[in-house]
Design a protein around this motif. Structure first.
Motif, PDB file in Angstrom:
ATOM      1  N   TYR A 234       0.825  -1.211   0.000  1.00 35.51           N
ATOM      2  CA  TYR A 234       0.000   0.000   0.000  1.00 35.51           C
ATOM      3  C   TYR A 234       0.860   1.261   0.000  1.00 35.51           C
ATOM      4  N   GLY A 235       2.049   1.192   0.601  1.00 34.18           N
ATOM      5  CA  GLY A 235       2.942   2.345   0.585  1.00 34.18           C
ATOM      6  C   GLY A 235       3.288   2.788  -0.818  1.00 34.18           C
ATOM      7  N   THR A 236       3.211   1.882  -1.793  1.00 30.69           N
ATOM      8  CA  THR A 236       3.475   2.270  -3.177  1.00 30.69           C
ATOM      9  C   THR A 236       2.329   3.101  -3.747  1.00 30.69           C
ATOM     10  N   TYR A 237       1.116   2.869  -3.243  1.00 39.00           N
ATOM     11  CA  TYR A 237      -0.022   3.609  -3.792  1.00 39.00           C
ATOM     12  C   TYR A 237       0.018   5.068  -3.363  1.00 39.00           C
ATOM     13  N   PHE A 238       0.144   5.325  -2.051  1.00 37.82           N
ATOM     14  CA  PHE A 238       0.160   6.739  -1.704  1.00 37.82           C
ATOM     15  C   PHE A 238       1.516   7.365  -2.041  1.00 37.82           C
ATOM     16  N   GLY A 239       2.557   6.528  -2.219  1.00 38.01           N
ATOM     17  CA  GLY A 239       3.804   7.038  -2.775  1.00 38.01           C
ATOM     18  C   GLY A 239       3.602   7.517  -4.205  1.00 38.01           C
ATOM     19  N   ALA A 240       2.817   6.768  -4.984  1.00 39.30           N
ATOM     20  CA  ALA A 240       2.504   7.185  -6.355  1.00 39.30           C
ATOM     21  C   ALA A 240       1.643   8.450  -6.364  1.00 39.30           C
ATOM     22  N   LEU A 241       0.719   8.545  -5.412  1.00 35.77           N
ATOM     23  CA  LEU A 241      -0.052   9.782  -5.274  1.00 35.77           C
ATOM     24  C   LEU A 241       0.882  10.956  -4.999  1.00 35.77           C
ATOM     25  N   TYR A 242       1.875  10.728  -4.137  1.00 37.87           N
ATOM     26  CA  TYR A 242       2.849  11.771  -3.841  1.00 37.87           C
ATOM     27  C   TYR A 242       3.594  12.179  -5.117  1.00 37.87           C
ATOM     28  N   ALA A 243       4.042  11.203  -5.885  1.00 37.06           N
ATOM     29  CA  ALA A 243       4.760  11.495  -7.118  1.00 37.06           C
ATOM     30  C   ALA A 243       3.886  12.293  -8.083  1.00 37.06           C
ATOM     31  N   HIS A 244       2.598  11.995  -8.096  1.00 39.64           N
ATOM     32  CA  HIS A 244       1.654  12.708  -8.951  1.00 39.64           C
ATOM     33  C   HIS A 244       1.428  14.135  -8.466  1.00 39.64           C
ATOM     34  N   LEU A 245       1.283  14.304  -7.152  1.00 36.79           N
ATOM     35  CA  LEU A 245       0.963  15.610  -6.586  1.00 36.79           C
ATOM     36  C   LEU A 245       2.184  16.513  -6.440  1.00 36.79           C
ATOM     37  N   PHE A 246       3.333  15.903  -6.107  1.00 39.41           N
ATOM     38  CA  PHE A 246       4.524  16.692  -5.785  1.00 39.41           C
ATOM     39  C   PHE A 246       5.761  16.203  -6.555  1.00 39.41           C
ATOM     40  N   PRO A 247       5.684  16.065  -7.858  1.00 42.59           N
ATOM     41  CA  PRO A 247       6.834  15.508  -8.590  1.00 42.59           C
ATOM     42  C   PRO A 247       8.110  16.326  -8.410  1.00 42.59           C
ATOM     43  N   GLN A 248       7.968  17.630  -8.203  1.00 44.08           N
ATOM     44  CA  GLN A 248       9.135  18.489  -8.047  1.00 44.08           C
ATOM     45  C   GLN A 248       9.832  18.280  -6.711  1.00 44.08           C
ATOM     46  N   HIS A 249       9.191  17.557  -5.786  1.00 38.16           N
ATOM     47  CA  HIS A 249       9.774  17.313  -4.465  1.00 38.16           C
ATOM     48  C   HIS A 249      10.417  15.929  -4.363  1.00 38.16           C
ATOM     49  N   VAL A 250      10.460  15.187  -5.462  1.00 35.44           N
ATOM     50  CA  VAL A 250      10.978  13.820  -5.428  1.00 35.44           C
ATOM     51  C   VAL A 250      12.470  13.803  -5.765  1.00 35.44           C
ATOM     52  N   ARG A 251      13.235  13.092  -4.949  1.00 32.55           N
ATOM     53  CA  ARG A 251      14.642  12.808  -5.242  1.00 32.55           C
ATOM     54  C   ARG A 251      14.761  11.406  -5.809  1.00 32.55           C
ATOM     55  N   ARG A 252      14.432  10.406  -4.984  1.00 32.99           N
ATOM     56  CA  ARG A 252      14.407   9.012  -5.414  1.00 32.99           C
ATOM     57  C   ARG A 252      13.242   8.321  -4.719  1.00 32.99           C
ATOM     58  N   MET A 253      12.603   7.383  -5.423  1.00 33.59           N
ATOM     59  CA  MET A 253      11.488   6.630  -4.847  1.00 33.59           C
ATOM     60  C   MET A 253      11.580   5.173  -5.286  1.00 33.59           C
ATOM     61  N   VAL A 254      11.396   4.275  -4.318  1.00 31.39           N
ATOM     62  CA  VAL A 254      11.341   2.840  -4.586  1.00 31.39           C
ATOM     63  C   VAL A 254       9.936   2.356  -4.262  1.00 31.39           C
ATOM     64  N   PHE A 255       9.304   1.717  -5.238  1.00 31.63           N
ATOM     65  CA  PHE A 255       7.969   1.148  -5.070  1.00 31.63           C
ATOM     66  C   PHE A 255       8.116  -0.369  -5.037  1.00 31.63           C
ATOM     67  N   ASP A 256       8.010  -0.963  -3.859  1.00 32.27           N
ATOM     68  CA  ASP A 256       8.255  -2.394  -3.666  1.00 32.27           C
ATOM     69  C   ASP A 256       6.935  -3.139  -3.565  1.00 32.27           C
ATOM     70  N   SER A 257       6.626  -3.958  -4.568  1.00 27.27           N
ATOM     71  CA  SER A 257       5.360  -4.711  -4.641  1.00 27.27           C
ATOM     72  C   SER A 257       4.208  -3.737  -4.867  1.00 27.27           C
ATOM     73  N   ALA A 258       4.127  -3.259  -6.083  1.00 31.81           N
ATOM     74  CA  ALA A 258       3.274  -2.120  -6.408  1.00 31.81           C
ATOM     75  C   ALA A 258       1.799  -2.475  -6.496  1.00 31.81           C
ATOM     76  N   VAL A 259       0.980  -1.626  -5.886  1.00 31.31           N
ATOM     77  CA  VAL A 259      -0.471  -1.667  -6.026  1.00 31.31           C
ATOM     78  C   VAL A 259      -0.847  -1.118  -7.399  1.00 31.31           C
ATOM     79  N   ASN A 260      -1.867  -1.675  -7.999  1.00 32.54           N
ATOM     80  CA  ASN A 260      -2.374  -1.155  -9.266  1.00 32.54           C
ATOM     81  C   ASN A 260      -3.061   0.187  -9.008  1.00 32.54           C
ATOM     82  N   PRO A 261      -2.520   1.309  -9.553  1.00 36.58           N
ATOM     83  CA  PRO A 261      -3.079   2.623  -9.236  1.00 36.58           C
ATOM     84  C   PRO A 261      -4.210   3.074 -10.155  1.00 36.58           C
TER      85      PRO A 261
END
Length: 548
Positions: A234-261
């Motif tokens: 589930y951490g990948t889902y709201f992590g993906a929401l974060y990437a969508h909402l705040f892409p300019q604030h991302v340095r690196r992100m690992v999505f481990d066992s991704a939820v279908n968004p």
């Protein structure tokens, strides 16, 4: 183990026929008020920082892990309204190269981790730095965990008296009768009502969008201009929401066992897909047991193992083991084998011993830990609230009955248990949101790393493919012919090498890369070790413990 693929394929074909009924009121997409509120909260957090000190004693964290709190608005549309405090834990970077004691490793800031759920706490994450596979990261990064809103010490959410949470033994029929369905409908209505009564108007604010906003506030409070984040399940889902909402604030992100968004999958169809995938992993487990019939004596084919499992279910329905373990507790224990193949030996041994007259291993494995009732109830409340709030759900029982009856014909192992888990969402008393159409265009987001096991049941592989399609510039690393849920820094050196290269050096492999699966576990005889129970932090249903 190719037979399992037939079950998964059958489930996938069936899912294409399942439809989502109208689900009542759905909220609007996030608007200007929430964006403004997030900006206000971020500025405050940046100015205030986090005053780290001793961790609360009840968290059981050692002295080198320090804790503090960060304030976030309950409602981001009203940033000057009620605030809630999230508990944060941190272990400073060691700066010690595990392979060269004379070399000082430069720091790379904070690595924030979320283990999933919804409802799981990451407060113990900083302890991971003592494990050899993590020492290189622990040298370079401050390891940061936290309890998301509603979880544990962070404005905890509750839907029922924890004393009533563990009820056993329970039945959990694979093909429920109409009378049993009515009983579970009543239970779901009562549970949804309990959530509304206990949380009141705050209930609607426990959702994935707010979890993403909270993550940006935490980033600012940590003094990070850009976020380095690892999310599992589930951490990948709201992590993906974060990437969508705040892409300019991302340095690196690992999505481990991704939820279908995909918004159409959140969450009703994702849960149906999960149930279909678990049938394949359940078959994988039974085939492994059959391969080791010389150790367990449970049959030389997957079907023979299944017959022995059903024999145990029938016996437990008549006489619960230790007065505590019925078919429901048996099913919950064996569901864990679908998440983690290192649980296969203990489950096989317990089943074999029980059928031979020794119920002790099964009782040790499957009995509810009553001391953990409050934590489990809280975890389950947050899981339910977030998934029910995030999206429309069918409100007509006939839709649930139709879809799960069809699916259970080809995927009986988890289907109805999963349906009961989520049924309170049919009777939810808080407003629903409309899921965000997560996606980023070329150049909007720094390259991200997605990890997936090809036969993961909890987050089926199609979810990783969809995440990869939606996050431009992402790289997908697949562990082939493996099904463990959560593969970063597990037994696969190839996977771990890719994660190290990315987080430590910013290097990524080809757009799609693959690692051969890790070896299956070796069988264990009854005398080799004691039965190991999963801790609450090992569960992720998305991943809470099943309710009775």
């Amino acid at each position: 183990m190719r037979a399992a693929a037939l079950y998964t394929a059958a489930g996938a074909m069936l899912l294409s026929t399942l439809s989502l009924a109208p689900a009542g009121t759905a909220g609007a997409a996030p608007g200007a008020d929430e964006r403004h509120g997030t900006t206000v909260a971020v500025a405050r957090a940046k100015a205030a920082g986090i005053d780290f000190g001793r961790c609360p004693k009840n968290q059981g964290l050692p002295a080198h892990v320090r804790c503090g709190t960060v304030s976030v608005p309950l409602d981001y549309a009203r940033p000057d309204g009620k605030q809630i405090r999230l508990l944060v834990s941190r272990a400073r970077a060691t700066h010690k190269d595990p392979h060269n004691s004379k070399r000082r490793v430069p720091g790379q800031g904070a690595l924030v981790y979320n283990p999933g759920g919804p409802g799981a706490s990451g407060l113990h994450f900083p302890l991971i730095g003592v494990i050899p596979a993590w020492k290189r990261l622990a040298a370079a990064y401050d390891l940061v965990g936290y309890a998301p809103r509603g979880v544990g010490p962070s404005a905890p959410l509750s839907c029922q008296d924890p004393k009533q949470y563990f009820k056993g033994p329970s039945m959990a029929p694979t093909y429920p009768s109409e009378a049993y369905k009515k009983e579970r409908i009543a239970h779901a209505k009562a549970y949804a009502r309990g959530c509304a009564e206990r949380a009141g108007s705050a209930l609607r604010h426990y959702n994935s969008l707010n979890n993403a906003r909270d993550l940006d506030v935490l980033r600012a409070a940590l003094g990070q201009s850009k976020l380095t984040f690892m999310g599992a399940s589930y951490g990948t889902y709201f992590g993906a929401l974060y990437a969508h909402l705040f892409p300019q604030h991302v340095r690196r992100m690992v999505f481990d066992s991704a939820v279908n968004p995909d918004p159409k999958q959140i969450w009703y169809h994702n849960n149906l897909a999960q149930s279909a995938a678990f049938e394949g992993r359940w078959t994988d487990f039974r085939e492994w047991v059959a391969e080791h019939d010389d150790v367990y004596g449970l049959g030389i084919t997957a079907d023979e193992v299944l017959r022995n499992y059903e024999k145990a279910r029938a016996r437990l329905a008549t006489k619960p083991a230790g007065g505590k373990i019925g078919p429901g507790q048996l099913q919950e224990a064996f569901l864990q084998a679908g998440y983690y193949d290192d649980h296969w030996p203990s489950r096989a041994r317990a089943l074999a011993a029980y059928l031979k007259g020794d119920s002790k291993p099964l009782v040790e494995l499957a009995a509810p830990v009553t001391e953990a009732a409050a934590e489990e109830e809280n975890t389950n409340a947050v899981y339910t609230a977030v998934e029910c709030n995030d999206a429309p759900w069918p409100t007509d029982w006939a839709v649930w009955d139709r879809d799960n009856t069809r699916l259970a014909r080809v995927a009986p192992f988890e289907t109805w248990d999963n349906a009961w888990m989520n049924l309170p969402c049919a009777y939810w008393q808080a407003p629903r949101q409309k899921p965000v159409d997560v996606r980023t265009g070329p150049g909007e987001l720094p390259p991200t790393l997605i990890l997936a096991a090809e036969r993961d049941a909890a987050t089926p592989y199609e979810g990783a493919l969809e995440m990869h399609r939606r996050l431009a510039g992402s790289v997908l690393v697949t562990e082939r012919d493996a099904g463990t849920h959560g593969i970063a820094y597990g037994p696969n050196a190839c996977v771990n090498g890719h994660v190290d290269a990315y987080l430590l050096e910013g290097r990524l492999p080809e757009r799609r890369s693959a690692c051969e699966g890790h070896p299956e576990p070796k069988p264990e005889r009854a005398t080799e070790r004691k039965v190991k129970k999963p801790t609450p932090h090992q569960r992720d249903r998305h991943e809470p413990a099943a309710r009775p």
